[in-house]
Design a protein around this motif. Structure first.
Motif, PDB file in Angstrom:
ATOM      1  N   VAL A   1       0.838  -1.198   0.000  1.00 18.95           N
ATOM      2  CA  VAL A   1       0.000   0.000   0.000  1.00 18.95           C
ATOM      3  C   VAL A   1       0.877   1.254   0.000  1.00 18.95           C
ATOM      4  O   VAL A   1       0.567   2.244  -0.682  1.00 18.95           O
ATOM      5  CB  VAL A   1      -0.969  -0.008   1.206  1.00 18.95           C
ATOM      6  CG1 VAL A   1      -1.637   1.355   1.379  1.00 18.95           C
ATOM      7  CG2 VAL A   1      -2.026  -1.090   1.011  1.00 18.95           C
ATOM      8  N   ALA A   2       1.965   1.223   0.727  1.00 19.27           N
ATOM      9  CA  ALA A   2       2.888   2.370   0.726  1.00 19.27           C
ATOM     10  C   ALA A   2       3.429   2.613  -0.679  1.00 19.27           C
ATOM     11  O   ALA A   2       3.569   3.761  -1.119  1.00 19.27           O
ATOM     12  CB  ALA A   2       4.035   2.115   1.698  1.00 19.27           C
ATOM     13  N   ARG A   3       3.698   1.527  -1.401  1.00 16.42           N
ATOM     14  CA  ARG A   3       4.186   1.671  -2.773  1.00 16.42           C
ATOM     15  C   ARG A   3       3.108   2.297  -3.652  1.00 16.42           C
ATOM     16  O   ARG A   3       3.397   3.163  -4.488  1.00 16.42           O
ATOM     17  CB  ARG A   3       4.604   0.302  -3.306  1.00 16.42           C
ATOM     18  CG  ARG A   3       5.410   0.350  -4.611  1.00 16.42           C
ATOM     19  CD  ARG A   3       5.874  -1.029  -5.027  1.00 16.42           C
ATOM     20  NE  ARG A   3       6.677  -1.653  -3.989  1.00 16.42           N
ATOM     21  CZ  ARG A   3       6.426  -2.854  -3.477  1.00 16.42           C
ATOM     22  NH1 ARG A   3       5.406  -3.557  -3.909  1.00 16.42           N
ATOM     23  NH2 ARG A   3       7.210  -3.349  -2.544  1.00 16.42           N
ATOM     24  N   LEU A   4       1.852   1.876  -3.472  1.00 18.24           N
ATOM     25  CA  LEU A   4       0.735   2.442  -4.234  1.00 18.24           C
ATOM     26  C   LEU A   4       0.588   3.943  -3.978  1.00 18.24           C
ATOM     27  O   LEU A   4       0.244   4.708  -4.878  1.00 18.24           O
ATOM     28  CB  LEU A   4      -0.576   1.739  -3.850  1.00 18.24           C
ATOM     29  CG  LEU A   4      -0.806   0.323  -4.366  1.00 18.24           C
ATOM     30  CD1 LEU A   4      -2.061  -0.256  -3.729  1.00 18.24           C
ATOM     31  CD2 LEU A   4      -0.920   0.316  -5.880  1.00 18.24           C
TER      32      LEU A   4
ATOM     33  N   GLY B   1       7.354   0.240   4.142  1.00 19.57           N
ATOM     34  CA  GLY B   1       6.040   0.861   4.140  1.00 19.57           C
ATOM     35  C   GLY B   1       5.429   1.105   5.500  1.00 19.57           C
ATOM     36  O   GLY B   1       4.702   2.090   5.691  1.00 19.57           O
ATOM     37  N   GLY B   2       5.710   0.223   6.471  1.00 23.36           N
ATOM     38  CA  GLY B   2       5.081   0.358   7.778  1.00 23.36           C
ATOM     39  C   GLY B   2       5.349   1.690   8.455  1.00 23.36           C
ATOM     40  O   GLY B   2       4.408   2.419   8.803  1.00 23.36           O
ATOM     41  N   PRO B   3       6.602   2.059   8.660  1.00 19.65           N
ATOM     42  CA  PRO B   3       6.899   3.348   9.294  1.00 19.65           C
ATOM     43  C   PRO B   3       6.406   4.535   8.477  1.00 19.65           C
ATOM     44  O   PRO B   3       5.949   5.537   9.037  1.00 19.65           O
ATOM     45  CB  PRO B   3       8.430   3.350   9.396  1.00 19.65           C
ATOM     46  CG  PRO B   3       8.815   1.915   9.366  1.00 19.65           C
ATOM     47  CD  PRO B   3       7.818   1.246   8.465  1.00 19.65           C
ATOM     48  N   ALA B   4       6.463   4.412   7.138  1.00 19.85           N
ATOM     49  CA  ALA B   4       6.028   5.522   6.277  1.00 19.85           C
ATOM     50  C   ALA B   4       4.527   5.778   6.420  1.00 19.85           C
ATOM     51  O   ALA B   4       4.077   6.926   6.536  1.00 19.85           O
ATOM     52  CB  ALA B   4       6.374   5.227   4.820  1.00 19.85           C
ATOM     53  N   ILE B   5       3.738   4.696   6.409  1.00 22.87           N
ATOM     54  CA  ILE B   5       2.288   4.848   6.559  1.00 22.87           C
ATOM     55  C   ILE B   5       1.946   5.336   7.958  1.00 22.87           C
ATOM     56  O   ILE B   5       1.094   6.218   8.138  1.00 22.87           O
ATOM     57  CB  ILE B   5       1.576   3.514   6.247  1.00 22.87           C
ATOM     58  CG1 ILE B   5       1.599   3.259   4.732  1.00 22.87           C
ATOM     59  CG2 ILE B   5       0.139   3.522   6.769  1.00 22.87           C
ATOM     60  CD1 ILE B   5       0.945   1.966   4.302  1.00 22.87           C
TER      61      ILE B   5
ATOM     62  N   HIS C   1       3.650   7.178   9.905  1.00 20.02           N
ATOM     63  CA  HIS C   1       4.011   8.592  10.040  1.00 20.02           C
ATOM     64  C   HIS C   1       2.977   9.508   9.379  1.00 20.02           C
ATOM     65  O   HIS C   1       2.466  10.444  10.005  1.00 20.02           O
ATOM     66  CB  HIS C   1       5.393   8.832   9.424  1.00 20.02           C
ATOM     67  CG  HIS C   1       5.802  10.273   9.408  1.00 20.02           C
ATOM     68  ND1 HIS C   1       6.172  10.957  10.551  1.00 20.02           N
ATOM     69  CD2 HIS C   1       5.868  11.175   8.383  1.00 20.02           C
ATOM     70  CE1 HIS C   1       6.459  12.213  10.233  1.00 20.02           C
ATOM     71  NE2 HIS C   1       6.288  12.376   8.930  1.00 20.02           N
ATOM     72  N   ILE C   2       2.643   9.239   8.129  1.00 22.24           N
ATOM     73  CA  ILE C   2       1.740  10.149   7.403  1.00 22.24           C
ATOM     74  C   ILE C   2       0.300   9.999   7.873  1.00 22.24           C
ATOM     75  O   ILE C   2      -0.503  10.942   7.774  1.00 22.24           O
ATOM     76  CB  ILE C   2       1.852   9.928   5.885  1.00 22.24           C
ATOM     77  CG1 ILE C   2       1.286  11.157   5.147  1.00 22.24           C
ATOM     78  CG2 ILE C   2       1.152   8.644   5.445  1.00 22.24           C
ATOM     79  CD1 ILE C   2       1.631  11.193   3.681  1.00 22.24           C
ATOM     80  N   ALA C   3      -0.053   8.811   8.398  1.00 19.44           N
ATOM     81  CA  ALA C   3      -1.423   8.594   8.878  1.00 19.44           C
ATOM     82  C   ALA C   3      -1.773   9.506  10.045  1.00 19.44           C
ATOM     83  O   ALA C   3      -2.959   9.800  10.279  1.00 19.44           O
ATOM     84  CB  ALA C   3      -1.607   7.130   9.288  1.00 19.44           C
ATOM     85  N   LYS C   4      -0.775   9.959  10.764  1.00 18.88           N
ATOM     86  CA  LYS C   4      -1.021  10.837  11.913  1.00 18.88           C
ATOM     87  C   LYS C   4      -1.656  12.160  11.487  1.00 18.88           C
ATOM     88  O   LYS C   4      -2.307  12.834  12.290  1.00 18.88           O
ATOM     89  CB  LYS C   4       0.280  11.087  12.672  1.00 18.88           C
ATOM     90  CG  LYS C   4       0.789   9.863  13.424  1.00 18.88           C
ATOM     91  CD  LYS C   4       2.105  10.152  14.132  1.00 18.88           C
ATOM     92  CE  LYS C   4       2.511   9.020  15.060  1.00 18.88           C
ATOM     93  NZ  LYS C   4       2.703   7.744  14.395  1.00 18.88           N
ATOM     94  N   SER C   5      -1.476  12.547  10.225  1.00 25.80           N
ATOM     95  CA  SER C   5      -2.087  13.792   9.739  1.00 25.80           C
ATOM     96  C   SER C   5      -3.327  13.525   8.894  1.00 25.80           C
ATOM     97  O   SER C   5      -3.875  14.435   8.266  1.00 25.80           O
ATOM     98  CB  SER C   5      -1.065  14.579   8.903  1.00 25.80           C
ATOM     99  OG  SER C   5      -0.640  13.829   7.773  1.00 25.80           O
TER     100      SER C   5
END
Length: 347
Positions: A169-172, A179-183, A185-189
């Motif tokens: 999903v992070a790649r999409l 992808g885990g840390p990236a999602i 992080h951005i999910a917090k906003s």
């Protein structure tokens, strides 16, 4: 309890550690994240090559940090299954070489058993039975821990693992790897209620749904279709909202299954292991749900969620204390059910 040096090379982390009496004396990890990031995932051949380059230095640093010599080491543990065979062979060959050089017993360790033992390092007084939710890039399982070497899988994913779904999903969404840390992080906003996504229930032939098994391929596809639909309509893709909605769907689904499994099997303690155990939404949802049902949930520190050798050393010490040792013919296996761990030992 035995003092054990352990080596972990099942995927893209070259790690070595020394553990004594469920206490970490050293824990060295050489990460390959930056090496694999341009490829969007782990390249097995590249991982194996870098294990070869790093293994001697990592083992030396583990011994140095622990401030002990070989006379203090009671055994050498090594991850032998499951994982990338080429990567496993690097660690296994190094461990066998050290066993022969220093006349120590060899203890082969199942990678998932290592993740279970991460909770013992954080909670040395923890005793079975308990339920372990193991969520990582390669595995999503609910495991009843009855004793060292005695495990019963009560639920698992039917397709993608949770961590694999995060990476895809992070790649999409163009968020990169891992992808885990990236999602997270951005999910917090983002708004976790912005989009209704399918949770991935498993239908049973006789009707109803499997209470403990998971599926993430449908959820991943739903995110793909959502992104494609927004793009076709000429709309901006609200990455933060999609990430937050996806993350909450995964966290709620895992929480619901875990709590039901614990209650159904009369287990009052839940431990969580694997890289996805670091996810903030999963921690929040599972802790709240467990408190509501008067259950105890134990999360390892973030440093013990991802692959490391301390958890392998802890498992190795537990087995060695019970007289479990492995033959020098021990092989590297890409797949192995955790219920078969006792087949790794002699006698």
């Amino acid at each position: 309890m035995a003092t054990v040096l352990a080596i972990e090379t099942s995927c893209d982390e070259t790690a070595a550690a020394v553990v004594k009496k469920r206490h970490i004396l050293s824990n060295i990890v050489a990460s390959q994240i930056e090496i694999h990031r341009p490829y969007g995932g782990v390249v097995p051949e590249v991982a194996s090559r870098h294990h070869v380059e790093s293994i001697n230095d990592v083992v030396s640093k583990a011994l140095s940090q622990a401030n002990i010599d070989w006379l203090d080491i009671d055994g050498i543990a090594v991850t032998c299954a499951p994982g990338l065979v080429g990567a496993l062979l690097v660690g296994l060959t190094a461990a066998k070489t050290l066993v022969l050089l220093h006349h120590k017993p060899l203890i082969g360790i199942h990678h998932l058993e290592g993740h279970i033992h991460a909770s013992y390092l954080q909670n040395p007084d923890l005793v079975p039975p308990f339920l372990c939710l193991l969520v990582s890039g390669g595995h999503t399982s609910l495991i009843k821990v009855e004793d060292c070497g005695q495990y019963h899988t009560l639920g698992q994913t039917r397709d993608d693992a949770a961590g694999e779904a995060f990476d895809k999903v992070a790649r999409l969404l163009g968020l990169g790897y891992p992808g885990g840390p990236a999602i997270d992080h951005i999910a917090k906003s983002g708004n976790p209620k912005a989009f209704a996504l399918p949770e991935g229930k498993i239908s049973l032939p006789e009707g109803g749904f499997h209470p403990y098994d998971s599926s993430f391929s449908g959820l991943k596809t739903a995110v793909l279709r959502l992104v494609e639909s927004l793009q076709q309509e000429g709309e901006d893709v609200p990455v933060a909202n999609i990430a937050a909605s996806f993350q909450q769907t995964v966290a709620q689904g895992l929480t619901r299954r875990t709590i039901k499994c614990a209650l159904d099997h009369g287990l009052s303690t839940i431990t969580v292991g694997g890289g996805v155990a670091a996810n903030s939404a999963l921690r929040q949802h599972l802790l709240a749900a467990a408190e509501d049902k008067s259950l105890q949930v134990l999360f390892p520190p973030l440093s013990l969620c991802t692959d490391n050798a301390a958890m392998i050393a802890c498992a190795g010490a537990e087995h060695l204390d019970r007289g479990h040792t492995s033959p020098l013919t021990l092989a590297a296996l890409s797949r192995m059910p955790i219920s078969k761990v006792m087949e790794l030992y002699q006698g």
